[in-house]
Design a protein around this motif. Structure first.
Motif, short mmCIF file in Angstrom:
data_model
loop_
_atom_site.label_atom_id
_atom_site.label_comp_id
_atom_site.label_asym_id
_atom_site.label_seq_id
_atom_site.Cartn_x
_atom_site.Cartn_y
_atom_site.Cartn_z
N ILE A 98 0.77 -1.19 -0.16
CA ILE A 98 0.11 -0.05 -0.12
C ILE A 98 0.82 1.08 0.15
O ILE A 98 0.62 2.27 -0.68
CB ILE A 98 -0.97 -0.05 1.20
N PHE A 99 1.95 1.16 0.83
CA PHE A 99 2.77 2.47 0.94
C PHE A 99 3.51 2.58 -0.60
O PHE A 99 3.46 3.72 -1.08
CB PHE A 99 3.92 2.27 2.00
N GLN A 102 1.06 4.09 -2.95
CA GLN A 102 0.59 5.64 -2.54
C GLN A 102 1.82 6.27 -3.15
O GLN A 102 1.60 7.44 -3.53
CB GLN A 102 0.55 5.57 -0.96
N LYS A 103 2.99 5.87 -2.75
CA LYS A 103 4.39 6.49 -3.60
C LYS A 103 4.13 6.87 -4.85
O LYS A 103 4.60 7.92 -5.60
CB LYS A 103 5.59 5.93 -2.99
N ILE A 105 1.49 6.68 -6.65
CA ILE A 105 0.51 7.86 -7.11
C ILE A 105 0.96 9.09 -6.71
O ILE A 105 0.55 10.11 -7.62
CB ILE A 105 -0.89 7.21 -6.12
N GLN A 106 1.52 9.53 -5.89
CA GLN A 106 1.99 10.83 -5.54
C GLN A 106 2.87 11.30 -6.63
O GLN A 106 3.24 12.35 -7.06
CB GLN A 106 2.81 10.82 -4.02
#
Length: 176
Positions: A98-99, A102-103, A105-106
């Motif tokens: 998940i991390f 998310q990275k 996506i950023q």
């Protein structure tokens, strides 16, 4: 001799129950009411092996029993996913995945903002160029007055008319 109209005899059991992956791995008898059987079919032992290694069979049974029957399939999918992620990454498990997502996506959002900024700059440059072109007096690129083969009056000069079709020079730079 009398012929018997009896149908072939069925075995004493109508159909032997195939043990689920959990019961196969744990080497126990799989009853028809085994709670793990619907979620871990006998042909997919590896899936249960990972879940068993991470959570243990008794904990998996407890977790499944705590969930409503209508949501158990989703719960088992989540348990399998978490166990697989935990085996891949023992420290972070699915939180690591998940991390990482998310990275990504950023980073993609940052790249998208950069592309939007670049598109705005290019649009402004295009608009400026169009404005410049609108303000410039248009010149006809094929104007007879600007063509060197025509004389000052705009008519063909006599030296061009002196060539016939067979004697026309092919090395002319203005002929197509």
């Amino acid at each position: 001799m009398e012929k018997s109209n009896m149908a072939p005899r069925a075995p004493s059991r109508a159909r032997a129950h195939q043990p689920c992956a959990a019961c196969k791995m744990l080497r126990r008898r799989c009853d028809g009411d085994c709670i793990l059987a619907p979620y871990f079919p006998g042909h997919d032992v590896q899936k249960f092996a990972g879940v068993h290694k991470v959570f243990g069979a008794s904990n998996v049974i407890k977790m499944i029993q705590m969930v409503e029957e209508s949501k158990r399939e989703d719960a088992v999918k989540a348990i399998i996913y978490e166990a697989t992620a935990r085996l891949r990454d023992p420290v972070y498990g699915s939180a690591g995945a998940i991390f990482h997502l998310q990275k990504m996506i950023q980073e993609l959002k940052t790249e998208l903002d950069l592309m939007r900024t670049q598109a705005r700059v290019l649009q402004e440059q295009r608009n400026q160029l169009l404005g410049i072109l609108k303000n410039v007096h248009p010149i006809d690129p094929v104007s007879p007055m600007d063509f060197p083969a025509f004389g000052a009056a705009g008519f063909l000069s006599n030296d061009i008319l002196c060539y016939g079709p067979s004697t026309f020079p092919l090395d002319c730079d203005w002929a197509l």
